[in-house]
Design a protein around this motif. Structure first.
Motif, PDB file in Angstrom:
ATOM      1  N   GLN A 256       0.824  -1.207   0.000  1.00 25.86           N
ATOM      2  CA  GLN A 256       0.000   0.000   0.000  1.00 25.86           C
ATOM      3  C   GLN A 256       0.862   1.263   0.000  1.00 25.86           C
ATOM      4  O   GLN A 256       0.567   2.235  -0.702  1.00 25.86           O
ATOM      5  CB  GLN A 256      -0.929  -0.014   1.209  1.00 25.86           C
ATOM      6  N   GLU A 257       1.932   1.246   0.783  1.00 24.49           N
ATOM      7  CA  GLU A 257       2.813   2.407   0.823  1.00 24.49           C
ATOM      8  C   GLU A 257       3.511   2.619  -0.521  1.00 24.49           C
ATOM      9  O   GLU A 257       3.630   3.757  -1.005  1.00 24.49           O
ATOM     10  CB  GLU A 257       3.852   2.230   1.929  1.00 24.49           C
TER      11      GLU A 257
ATOM     12  N   GLU B 142       2.389   1.680  -3.450  1.00 29.76           N
ATOM     13  CA  GLU B 142       1.396   2.163  -4.404  1.00 29.76           C
ATOM     14  C   GLU B 142       1.159   3.663  -4.239  1.00 29.76           C
ATOM     15  O   GLU B 142       0.998   4.392  -5.214  1.00 29.76           O
ATOM     16  CB  GLU B 142       0.084   1.394  -4.221  1.00 29.76           C
ATOM     17  N   GLY B 143       1.118   4.130  -2.966  1.00 30.38           N
ATOM     18  CA  GLY B 143       0.954   5.562  -2.734  1.00 30.38           C
ATOM     19  C   GLY B 143       2.133   6.363  -3.271  1.00 30.38           C
ATOM     20  O   GLY B 143       1.954   7.425  -3.881  1.00 30.38           O
ATOM     21  N   GLN B 144       3.355   5.861  -3.058  1.00 30.28           N
ATOM     22  CA  GLN B 144       4.530   6.552  -3.582  1.00 30.28           C
ATOM     23  C   GLN B 144       4.530   6.565  -5.106  1.00 30.28           C
ATOM     24  O   GLN B 144       4.910   7.571  -5.735  1.00 30.28           O
ATOM     25  CB  GLN B 144       5.798   5.882  -3.064  1.00 30.28           C
TER      26      GLN B 144
ATOM     27  N   HIS C 161       1.861   6.529  -7.029  1.00 30.28           N
ATOM     28  CA  HIS C 161       0.840   7.489  -7.450  1.00 30.28           C
ATOM     29  C   HIS C 161       1.361   8.922  -7.345  1.00 30.28           C
ATOM     30  O   HIS C 161       1.152   9.743  -8.261  1.00 30.28           O
ATOM     31  CB  HIS C 161      -0.411   7.309  -6.592  1.00 30.28           C
ATOM     32  N   GLU C 162       2.056   9.243  -6.254  1.00 30.80           N
ATOM     33  CA  GLU C 162       2.620  10.583  -6.104  1.00 30.80           C
ATOM     34  C   GLU C 162       3.683  10.858  -7.162  1.00 30.80           C
ATOM     35  O   GLU C 162       3.767  11.972  -7.696  1.00 30.80           O
ATOM     36  CB  GLU C 162       3.230  10.733  -4.710  1.00 30.80           C
TER      37      GLU C 162
ATOM     38  N   GLN D  45       3.783   9.556 -10.199  1.00 30.68           N
ATOM     39  CA  GLN D  45       3.113   9.768 -11.474  1.00 30.68           C
ATOM     40  C   GLN D  45       2.521  11.171 -11.559  1.00 30.68           C
ATOM     41  O   GLN D  45       2.605  11.826 -12.603  1.00 30.68           O
ATOM     42  CB  GLN D  45       2.018   8.715 -11.660  1.00 30.68           C
TER      43      GLN D  45
END
Length: 245
Positions: A124-125, A127-129, A131-132, A134
């Motif tokens: 999850q972490e 994936e968040g990184q 997304h940021e 991108q």
């Protein structure tokens, strides 16, 4: 939880690579007085911690499922001890001791990260990184285009077209041109008919007796062109006088 002992034993003895392995001592619960803890060979595969009687022993003596647990250092009769504690009530902790401090730190690190719960949080972490990252790349790619449009600004104003200046021909000179004496070269007169936009008016409020304000190109064109016109007029006069004689 029921486990298929044959399948688990086969997985423990299979040739699949281990995440970590080494000798550890099985200690009693924290604060216990066990003088000599047995030394076993531990193998970590995923979230399963197998332990064997020796490095070459088969099958495993037992298995510890590393889910819903925490790994922390603890006090024990043996040095370099750590405990695997479970959140569920009624489950006793497993107290193990490494042979040196570096091995103790390595085991605590890998066991703390072995559970699927930890892997889920890590994914999850990440994936968040991602997304940021991108979003950051998208904003960076759009920034140069907007800066280029802002720096370009409105198109520059083109100067108004200047009227073509043509010298008078010999047919239009006639007697009128001959009647006017040529102006001295040292005291050139500005052209009588010239147009100059307000942007090119002389900055000092007037023209020099030698040359006009240099900021106005049409005025300079007429000023220095007048000398050519005068010279041509003088030549025509001399030609006419010579022909009459």
């Amino acid at each position: 939880m029921k486990l298929n002992e044959q399948s688990v034993a086969h997985y423990a003895m299979s040739g699949s690579p281990a995440d970590h392995e080494g000798f550890l001592r099985r200690c009693s619960t924290p604060g216990g007085r066990q003088p000599a803890a047995p030394r076993c060979w531990f193998v970590l595969k995923g979230n399963l911690l197998f332990y064997f009687e020796g490095q070459e022993s088969r099958p495993p003596l037992g298995l510890i499922v590393l889910e819903g647990c925490t790994v922390e250092l603890c006090e024990a009769p043996q040095e370099f001890a750590f405990a695997i504690r479970f959140d569920a009530p009624g489950l006793r902790p497993y107290v193990l001791a490494a042979e040196e401090q570096e091995a103790q730190e390595a085991w605590v690190k890998v066991l703390s990260r072995a559970s699927f719960g930890y892997m889920r949080l890590l994914v999850q972490e990440l994936e968040g990184q991602l997304h940021e990252l991108q979003l950051s790349l998208a904003s960076r790619s759009s920034a140069p285009r907007s800066q280029a449009r802002a720096s370009a600004g409105p198109p520059p104003d083109r100067p108004p077209p200047q009227p073509e200046e043509g010298g008078p021909s010999a047919e239009t000179e006639g007697d009128e041109g001959a009647a006017k004496p040529p102006a001295p070269v040292g005291r050139r007169r500005p052209a009588e008919n010239w147009a100059c936009s307000p942007a090119c008016l002389p900055l000092n409020g007037g023209d020099s007796p030698v040359s006009p304000e240099t900021s106005c190109f049409p005025k300079l064109h007429d000023w220095y062109g007048q000398e050519i016109i005068n010279l041509r007029r003088e030549w025509l006069q001399s030609r006419a006088l010579g022909g009459g004689l």
